[in-house]
Design a protein around this motif. Structure first.
Motif, short mmCIF file in Angstrom:
data_model
loop_
_atom_site.label_atom_id
_atom_site.label_comp_id
_atom_site.label_asym_id
_atom_site.label_seq_id
_atom_site.Cartn_x
_atom_site.Cartn_y
_atom_site.Cartn_z
N UNK A 217 0.78 -1.21 -0.11
CA UNK A 217 -0.12 -0.01 0.04
C UNK A 217 0.93 1.22 -0.06
N UNK A 218 1.87 1.15 0.74
CA UNK A 218 2.68 2.42 0.42
C UNK A 218 4.00 2.09 -0.15
N UNK B 17 -6.54 -3.64 -3.86
CA UNK B 17 -7.73 -2.99 -3.43
C UNK B 17 -7.35 -1.43 -3.02
N UNK B 18 -6.13 -1.17 -3.14
CA UNK B 18 -5.82 0.31 -2.62
C UNK B 18 -5.89 1.10 -3.83
N UNK B 19 -6.57 2.14 -3.49
CA UNK B 19 -6.68 3.25 -4.44
C UNK B 19 -5.66 3.84 -4.63
N UNK C 261 -4.39 7.03 -3.29
CA UNK C 261 -4.07 7.16 -1.74
C UNK C 261 -2.39 6.89 -1.43
N UNK D 271 1.60 7.41 -1.06
CA UNK D 271 2.37 8.26 -0.29
C UNK D 271 3.28 8.78 -1.60
N UNK E 233 3.69 5.87 9.60
CA UNK E 233 3.84 5.56 8.30
C UNK E 233 4.99 6.86 7.80
N UNK F 92 1.14 -0.03 11.19
CA UNK F 92 1.65 1.03 10.13
C UNK F 92 0.97 1.32 9.00
N UNK G 130 -4.65 3.12 6.05
CA UNK G 130 -5.39 2.81 4.96
C UNK G 130 -7.00 2.88 5.62
#
Lengths: 846, 418
Positions: A116-117, A146-148, A151, A153, A198, B336, B341
């Motif tokens: 996701x990041x 599933x992560x837009x 969004x 970083x 994060x 984290x 999310x």
């Protein structure tokens, strides 16, 4: 409790040593559990959560303690949730499940979180293709996101942590391997986590940034493309690279490394060295190399390399064909009768050195053969009591002792510094003797700082104290150190040349040998994990001793019937005209201040990579291939003979040193030359008894090493770790197979030349012919510095930061004065300058 | 009471003297064990048992007072330190005697810098009076206590993160084992106790374990300070006997005095942001460690936040998740990345831009954090999401279907910035 523990992983029963982590046990049966933060060289932290597995323990009856059985007679096992396999140690009857739905889902989930990041910029990422995150995503990830993406970083992608290492903040998965490596392994905690959540990020805490000799290793262990070297960054894609095994061209530790090469159009289709990474050899350098080794290779394809033979015609050096040059050299050498001498540098291979001495001893009937710049004596002593076969500094710890005298290992041989420091952390006692503090002092409870000129007397006292019972001597620190040594199970002794003359280092080697030969129940010398290690100045000084690059010792330490001239005698004879012809192999005595000039020489031939100061004065200059272009063997300070391999095509018409020497040999009447390095080695192994049983095939043997790093699965990152082409072979010291007599130690008078004596100290990044070609390291080069206490400086009217000319090896060098109270009284330390032996008087010029 | 002379005039430090003069360390542990005292920081671990884990062998050991009170809606320890610091000091010293420690650290959250003054003054008074220092009350017992201020991180309420921070490292928890009882502060055996827990110790010594057990319930004996906040008429700290119902707490005349403005009750957070939200049916539950189990929640540190009918539960969940995201130390992956999310998804849903799929993903993300994090904080972070979805699914549904007018939201919603 038994030493072995039985457990079951996915139905496979295995028995592993008590204390093994579940993750390692699974790796042993080749059922790898995916990891990011775990690394087998470091303590587990359980941060990344990738290694979650189900761990069950046998149920025991509360009263009887007996295992509770199921109806079918199998022991009942109770599982409690997911646990990190990297932090849990195995226990008897443990059942580990790594293939259940819960575990599979957990891996999928953690991968999804990590991504996701993560920028997923694999197509432009240096790690892409050899990336644990990429591989484990393919293996365990969902395959969809599933992560837009909006969004994601956005973070800095080009953050220099120093000029050597760059950080890509987006790619970092906060596993902390780099931070832990710097703190736990090399004790340079100069990078740290900063901030939280994060925003957790790696920052450097030092000035200059990432100030550590080991920084490059963090790019190997980084499981993503977050840390890259400035050298390799955006340089190539991993799948284009060809790995070629090599050795450190500087370091007597014999550090194993791998070149990554690629053929490039802009280099005319030539292979280019894109990077150097460590190659696993647990008894040598494990999986670590210093930044000098990692970045030094640039000299190999430097534009100023010699490409064709040069001959002096009408006062000018002009390019000629090989035949003409070789004929000229052979002719001139023969014409000179026995008034010839050959001096070698200590960086060329065993094959080169063997043929070099053969050319002189057999071809020209001269024993005038020596190392051009002898610093450290005792090769003959090492042959008898050197560290034994099968030793590994990794085995030293509680109950063992390591002696280090007159050496700053951190600056001279960082790999040995690291391994000695780690032995101390495991409980080994260090006995450090030097005239000034060095970095190892902090790991030692037995530090003895002797007065200038007192090295031999101090060591002699230590050896004498070691011979008498504890109660019979005074309670001096020397006696305490002697007792520590005599109470140890194993003793390894390192000796260097800091502040010592060549004669003094010989006495040091002999005294240490006598220490190792003292019999309690059994002498230390001759047993595994015991013995002497010389801190040689170069990668193949040991090989020079073995090959007979010595006026009095033939190959295999056979005494010469009629010893020839030593190097200093050669230099003198060149000035007087007593010597007619001089052959220099990979040596630059004029540049090093050892020889005033070519003097009265009739003929000077230099075989080199570059047109050095000496080469510029030569009659013939023969272009040699660098270690990257050819194969050969080096012998480490632990007497491990190891092979290196050709990685790039020869530069110009340069030839391997051994080949040139064989071709000259043929012209002076020796047999036809061997046409391969392996055949030269076969010959030398016949001439050197210690190398019996060695050949290129035997040296290339490998066996499974633990920890199991590298390999195609890139389990811990670092695709160059795996050692596929040779662990090398150690040759046995005489003490291993029979009694060795105590050594006579001559009285060496140390003269104190003046009120303030100069001691030249080593720095890893000291300017030199090879390293000067690495532009990247220029900012890290040790600048000429005179380090002196304030009181002495005041007497000499020197101020902090002042630039003064001082005499080094007969020449004036401009140094900056630095005041430091760590420097003993009456001593001035000279750093970042060419080598000079012993103690000299501080002469401030002008 | 924060003055030493007042505290001593009311029997202060008599328990300590009694312990030093009459009991062996082991006996002290036995008394505390017998009293049934359980940790007041939230986990409810039996205090005496915790002390008994410390190895008996001589050597450096530490007592660390956990005054990092950072849970949303918790404000009991600050009041103790401000108004009655000596009782905490006395309790900590008794604990030190019991485990053989000579050093006590009181780790206070950074924001206590002002409040800590009272505590610091109390410490000084103790040193001046010889209550701290060498040979206390003429015995062999010597003990020193120090105050330490954190840098303001929720995570440092977790004992291993607290110890990391106290050592000067980054405030991140470590994977247990090693447990602090074996390798704690500076790798030495360490007991970490909540401020309120230790304040319970002197009365236990003075009045005995049986007296203490006579208060509260069998499994959750003793009094408990409850921090009541939210939409009630009389918010504040209340010392209640364990076993009293939440209904009494919210509506009782001596306590909350009912919902502000006579509005209807909607939901209640029994333990700040870290415990699942409960609905009206849970009001009949007793305030004990076990009382909320049937309702899928826990009393934790008893930071009761009452929400009336006007509260937008999605907004409330977003506030709480923002908190957890902001306070995540970043050490382990699920917390984290997951908190971040969840916050993004919740924000979108709250703003009315969410879809049914976002709601599904939100639930799924929360579920997949569970059971995978390194410390308990990560586990807490999913409670606001999962419990509000369970109890107030309609509100989420209305948001993702769009068009629905926002219910309350007068307060500014934190906008994710990083």
């Amino acid at each position: 409790m038994s030493d072995q523990v039985n457990l079951t992983i996915d139905g496979v029963e295995l028995s592993v040593p008590n204390g093994t982590l579940v993750v390692d046990a699974a790796k042993m049966i080749e059922n790898p559990i995916p990891v990011f933060c775990y690394h087998p060289k470091m303590a587990p932290v359980g941060m990344c959560r990738m290694c979650l597995v189900e761990i069950g323990l046998p149920v025991r009856d509360r009263n009887s303690g007996e295992p509770v059985l199921n109806d079918d007679g199998t022991p009942q096992v109770s599982f409690r949730g997911l646990q990190t396999a990297c932090t849990v140690q195995v226990s008897e009857g443990m059942v580990v499940r790594t293939t259940t739905e819960v575990v599979t889902k957990a891996r999928e989930d953690v991968i999804e979180f990590l991504l996701t990041s993560h920028p997923l910029d694999c197509p432009i990422c240096d790690k892409g293709g050899e990336c644990p995150l990429q591989n484990l995503t393919m293996e365990h990830g969902k395959g969809t996101s599933r992560m837009d993406y909006s969004l994601k970083m956005k973070l800095d992608k080009h953050v220099p942590l120093g000029e050597l290492i760059y950080l890509d903040r987006e790619r970092c998965i906060q596993c902390g391997r780099c931070v832990r490596f710097q703190e736990e392994i090399v004790d340079d905690p100069v990078i740290r986590f900063h901030n939280r959540g994060r925003s957790l990020e790696i920052v450097t805490m030092s000035d200059p940034g990432f100030d550590s000799y080991w920084s490059g290793n963090t790019t190997d262990i980084c499981p993503v493309g977050a840390l890259t070297t400035a050298d390799f960054r955006f340089g190539a894609r991993p799948w284009e690279l060809t790995p070629v095994a090599t050795l450190s061209p500087h370091c007597p530790s014999g550090a194993n490394m791998t070149f990554s090469t690629r053929r490039e159009a802009k280099s005319g289709g030539r292979s280019v060295i894109k990077r150097i990474m460590p190659r696993q050899n647990e008894p040598v350098n494990e999986i670590w190399i210093s930044d000098r080794d990692r970045f030094v290779h640039h000299f190999a394809d430097a534009p100023d390399r010699l490409k064709k033979p040069l001959m002096r015609k009408n006062g000018q050096l002009v390019e000629v064909e090989w035949g003409e040059a070789l004929d000229a050299v052979a002719g001139k050498l023969q014409q000179s009768g026995t008034a010839v001498a050959g001096l070698s540098g200590d960086r060329v291979s065993n094959e080169d050195m063997f043929l070099f001495q053969k050319l002189f001893r057999q071809g020209l009937k001269s024993h005038n053969i020596d190392l051009a710049n002898r610093r450290l004596a005792g090769g003959d002593v090492v042959a008898k009591v050197g560290i034994s076969q099968g030793s590994n500094l990794l085995n030293l710890g509680q109950g063992d002792a390591i002696v280090v005298i007159a050496s700053d290992l951190h600056e001279e041989v960082p790999v040995w510094w690291l391994r000695v420091k780690q032995a101390a952390q495991r409980g080994a006692e260090l006995v450090i003797l030097n005239l000034r503090p060095t970095r190892l002092d902090e790991c030692s409870r037995n530090v003895i700082h002797y007065q200038p000129g007192q090295a031999i007397a101090t060591l002699r006292q230590l050896v004498n104290d070691a011979k008498v019972a504890a109660a019979d001597a005074d309670n001096s620190p020397i006696k305490a150190a002697a007792d520590v040594i005599m109470q140890a199970n194993n003793v390894v002794a390192f000796y260097g040349a800091e502040g010592l003359t060549y004669a003094e280092t010989d006495a040091v080697a002999r005294l240490l040998a006598n220490l190792l030969l003292i019999k309690n129940e059994e002498a230390y010398a001759g047993r595994p994990n015991n013995g002497l290690i010389p801190v040689w100045p170069h990668n193949n000084t040991q090989g020079a001793w073995d090959m007979g690059i010595h006026p009095a010792l033939e190959p295999g330490y056979k005494p010469a019937a009629k010893p020839g001239m030593r190097a200093n005698e050669v230099y003198a004879a060149a000035q007087t005209g007593a010597l007619k012809a001089l052959f220099l192999l990979a040596a630059d005595p004029i540049g090093d201040g050892l020889m005033a000039g070519r003097g009265q020489l009739d003929f000077l031939v230099v075989q080199e990579l570059f047109l050095t100061e000496t080469a510029a004065q030569a009659d013939v200059v023969l272009p040699a291939q660098s270690w990257a272009e050819r194969e050969g063997t080096f012998t480490s300070g632990e007497r491990r003979v190891q092979r290196y391999y050709p990685a790039i095509q020869p530069v110009g018409e340069a030839r391997p040193d051994w080949q040139i020497l064989a071709q000259i040999g043929e012209r002076v009447g020796l047999e036809k030359p061997a046409f391969a390095a392996s055949l030269v080695f076969r010959d030398l192994a016949k001439a050197v008894p210690q190398y019996k049983g060695m050949d290129y095939r035997a040296l290339a043997r490998v066996e499974k090493q633990w920890p199991d790093v590298g390999g195609d699965d890139l389990y811990y990152g670092g695709n160059a770790y795996e050692n596929r082409v040779g662990l090398g072979m150690q040759w046995p010291a005489a003490a291993e197979s029979g009694a060795v007599d105590h050594f006579e130690v001559a009285d060496v008078d140390s003269e104190l030349p003046g009120k303030v004596v100069v001691v030249r100290t080593a720095a890893l990044f000291t300017p030199g012919t090879l390293i000067n070609h690495t532009e990247l390291l220029q900012a890290r080069m040790a600048q000429p510095t005179l380090i002196i206490q304030a009181a002495d400086a005041a007497k000499l009217q020197l101020a902090q930061g002042e630039k003064v000319m001082v005499e080094v090896a007969g020449r004036g060098v401009e140094t900056a004065v630095r005041l430091s109270e760590d420097t003993p009284e009456g001593v001035a330390l000279l750093r970042g300058v060419p080598y000079q032996a012993g103690l000299t008087e501080l002469k401030v010029m002008g | 009471m924060h003055k030493l002379e007042v505290y001593r005039a009311n029997g202060g430090y008599e328990a300590l003297q009694k312990v030093l003069n009459e009991y062996q360390p082991g006996e002290v542990i036995d008394i505390v064990k017998a009293s049934g005292l359980r940790g007041r920081g939230g986990a409810g671990f039996p205090t005496g048992l915790k002390w008994s884990f410390i190895p008996k062998a001589p050597g450096e050991k530490y007592i660390v007072v956990n005054s990092d009170e950072s849970e949303m809606g918790t404000f009991k320890d600050r009041e103790l330190l401000e108004k009655n610091p000596h009782q905490v000091i006395e309790g900590a010293m008794i604990a030190a005697y019991a485990i053989g420690a000579k050093q006590i650290y009181n780790y206070m959250r950074g924001e206590f810098m002002g409040i800590g003054q009272h505590f610091e003054e109390a410490l000084k008074a103790c040193y001046d009076a010889g209550i701290l220092g060498d040979n206390i009350f003429g015995t062999d017992f010597s003990c020193r206590m120090y105050g330490y201020y954190g840098a303001g991180a929720y995570i440092c309420g977790e004992e291993t993160a607290l110890l990391s921070s106290l050592q000067g490292d980054l405030g991140q928890p470590w994977s247990k084992p090693p447990f602090p009882a074996i390798e704690g502060l500076y790798k030495k055996p360490t007991v970490v106790n909540n401020t309120e827990t230790l304040a319970n110790v002197p009365p236990i010594i003075t009045n005995g374990a049986d007296w203490y057990k006579s208060i509260g319930t069998a499994q959750s004996p003793g009094p408990k300070i409850v921090c009541l906040s939210g939409h009630v008429n009389n918010p504040g700290n209340y010392e209640v006997e364990m076993g009293m119902t939440f209904h009494e707490l919210v509506y009782g005349e001596n306590y909350g005095g009912g919902i502000r403005g006579g509005k209807k009750f909607k939901a209640l957070l029994p333990s700040g942001g870290s415990g699942p939200v409960v609905k009206e049916d849970a009001l009949k539950a007793p305030i004990t460690y076990e009382g909320l189990t049937p309702y899928g929640s826990t009393v934790g540190s008893a930071s009761v936040v009452v929400m009336d009918e006007t509260t937008d539960m999605v907004w409330a969940a977003l506030k709480m998740v923002h908190f957890f995201k902001h306070e995540s130390c970043g050490k382990c992956t699920p917390c984290r990345e997951g908190t971040f999310w969840m916050e993004r998804l919740l924000h979108r849903i709250y703003e009315g831009h969410g879809t049914e799929q976002d709601l599904e993903v939100l639930q799924s993300v929360a579920t997949q954090i569970k059971g995978k994090t390194l410390c308990a904080l990560g586990e807490f972070a999913v409670n606001p999401v999962l419990s509000t979805i369970r109890h107030f699914f309609d509100e989420y549904k209305a948001k993702v279907q769009g068009g629905q007018k926002k219910v309350a939201a007068k307060t500014a919603v934190p906008t994710p910035t990083d």
